[in-house]
Design a protein around this motif. Structure first.
Motif, short mmCIF file in Angstrom:
data_model
loop_
_atom_site.label_atom_id
_atom_site.label_comp_id
_atom_site.label_asym_id
_atom_site.label_seq_id
_atom_site.Cartn_x
_atom_site.Cartn_y
_atom_site.Cartn_z
N ILE A 1 0.74 -1.14 -0.07
CA ILE A 1 0.11 0.08 0.13
C ILE A 1 0.93 1.27 -0.06
O ILE A 1 1.95 1.21 0.37
CB ILE A 1 -0.93 0.13 1.28
N ARG A 2 0.33 2.20 -0.85
CA ARG A 2 1.11 3.59 -0.58
C ARG A 2 0.18 4.47 -0.38
O ARG A 2 -1.03 4.53 -1.01
CB ARG A 2 1.56 3.70 -2.06
N VAL A 3 0.36 5.54 0.76
CA VAL A 3 -0.41 6.48 1.25
C VAL A 3 0.34 7.44 0.83
O VAL A 3 1.25 7.95 1.35
CB VAL A 3 -0.88 6.49 2.73
N LYS A 4 -0.36 8.42 -0.04
CA LYS A 4 0.34 9.66 -0.25
C LYS A 4 -0.65 10.90 0.39
O LYS A 4 -1.85 10.78 0.08
CB LYS A 4 0.18 9.96 -1.87
N LEU A 5 0.04 11.89 1.07
CA LEU A 5 -0.77 12.66 1.71
C LEU A 5 -0.50 14.20 0.81
O LEU A 5 0.54 14.37 0.09
CB LEU A 5 -0.11 12.97 3.10
N SER A 6 -1.45 15.02 1.04
CA SER A 6 -1.56 16.20 0.53
C SER A 6 -0.54 17.29 1.22
O SER A 6 -0.56 18.18 0.45
CB SER A 6 -3.15 16.76 0.34
N GLU A 7 -0.45 16.97 2.28
CA GLU A 7 0.50 18.04 2.99
C GLU A 7 1.44 17.33 4.14
O GLU A 7 1.25 16.23 4.23
CB GLU A 7 -0.23 19.15 3.81
N TYR A 8 2.64 17.93 4.44
CA TYR A 8 3.42 17.46 5.44
C TYR A 8 2.59 17.27 6.69
O TYR A 8 1.94 18.31 6.92
CB TYR A 8 4.93 18.17 5.63
N LEU A 9 2.97 16.25 7.57
CA LEU A 9 2.31 16.22 8.85
C LEU A 9 3.08 17.03 9.87
O LEU A 9 4.40 17.15 9.90
CB LEU A 9 2.26 14.61 9.13
N GLU A 10 2.64 17.38 10.89
CA GLU A 10 3.31 17.61 12.25
C GLU A 10 4.07 16.42 12.68
O GLU A 10 3.86 15.42 12.58
CB GLU A 10 2.25 18.36 13.38
N PRO A 11 5.23 16.72 13.28
CA PRO A 11 6.15 15.77 13.70
C PRO A 11 5.30 14.47 14.68
O PRO A 11 5.47 13.39 14.55
CB PRO A 11 7.11 16.38 14.39
N HIS A 12 4.42 15.18 15.49
CA HIS A 12 3.71 13.95 16.38
C HIS A 12 2.73 13.16 15.48
O HIS A 12 2.63 12.29 15.66
CB HIS A 12 3.13 14.81 17.58
#
Length: 128
Positions: free
Chosen positions: A41-52
């Motif tokens: 599986i590949r999950v592509k996010l539309s923006e960077y996540l906060e470190p936590h």
């Protein structure tokens, strides 16, 4: 941001879909490819996540599977899906079983499992 993981069976793949449907993460798309020995599986996010958030999601994914660096054929298939090629064209060109691409879809994964098991006449471990 990309997350590529290898999962052992359908149940684990469906857990990822359920998690992503809760809306905690800005999911751009999810690609699901079935292989003889498991699921990619590949999950592509539309923006960077906060470190936590990144740490939490990575911990969740590490509980279900292992981070994976796909071979060049799978990388090209995933790139083809991302650039808008149809799943059928990608399957024909790269000889992979694209089960789902786009919004995480439980029904597509379950239907693939049902049809595959019906065709085989038994349920292999990867489809449990």
């Amino acid at each position: 941001m990309d997350y590529v993981y290898f999962l052992a069976n359908t149940s684990l793949t469906l857990r990822v879909v359920e998690f992503l449907h809760k809306g905690y993460l800005p999911v751009r798309f999810m690609s699901v490819i079935h292989q003889i020995d498991g699921w990619l599986i590949r999950v592509k996010l539309s923006e960077y996540l906060e470190p936590h958030q990144h740490g939490d999601f990575q911990a969740f994914m590490n509980e279900l599977g292992i981070p994976h660096e796909p071979n060049i054929r799978i990388q090209m298939a995933m790139w083809g899906l991302e650039t808008g090629q149809s799943p059928v064209a990608v399957m024909q060109r790269y000889q992979v079983a694209v089960v789902s691409h786009g919004i995480p879809d439980r029904e597509e994964i379950e239907e693939f499992r049902t049809q595959f098991v019906r065709g085989l006449g038994y349920c292999p471990e990867t489809l449990a």
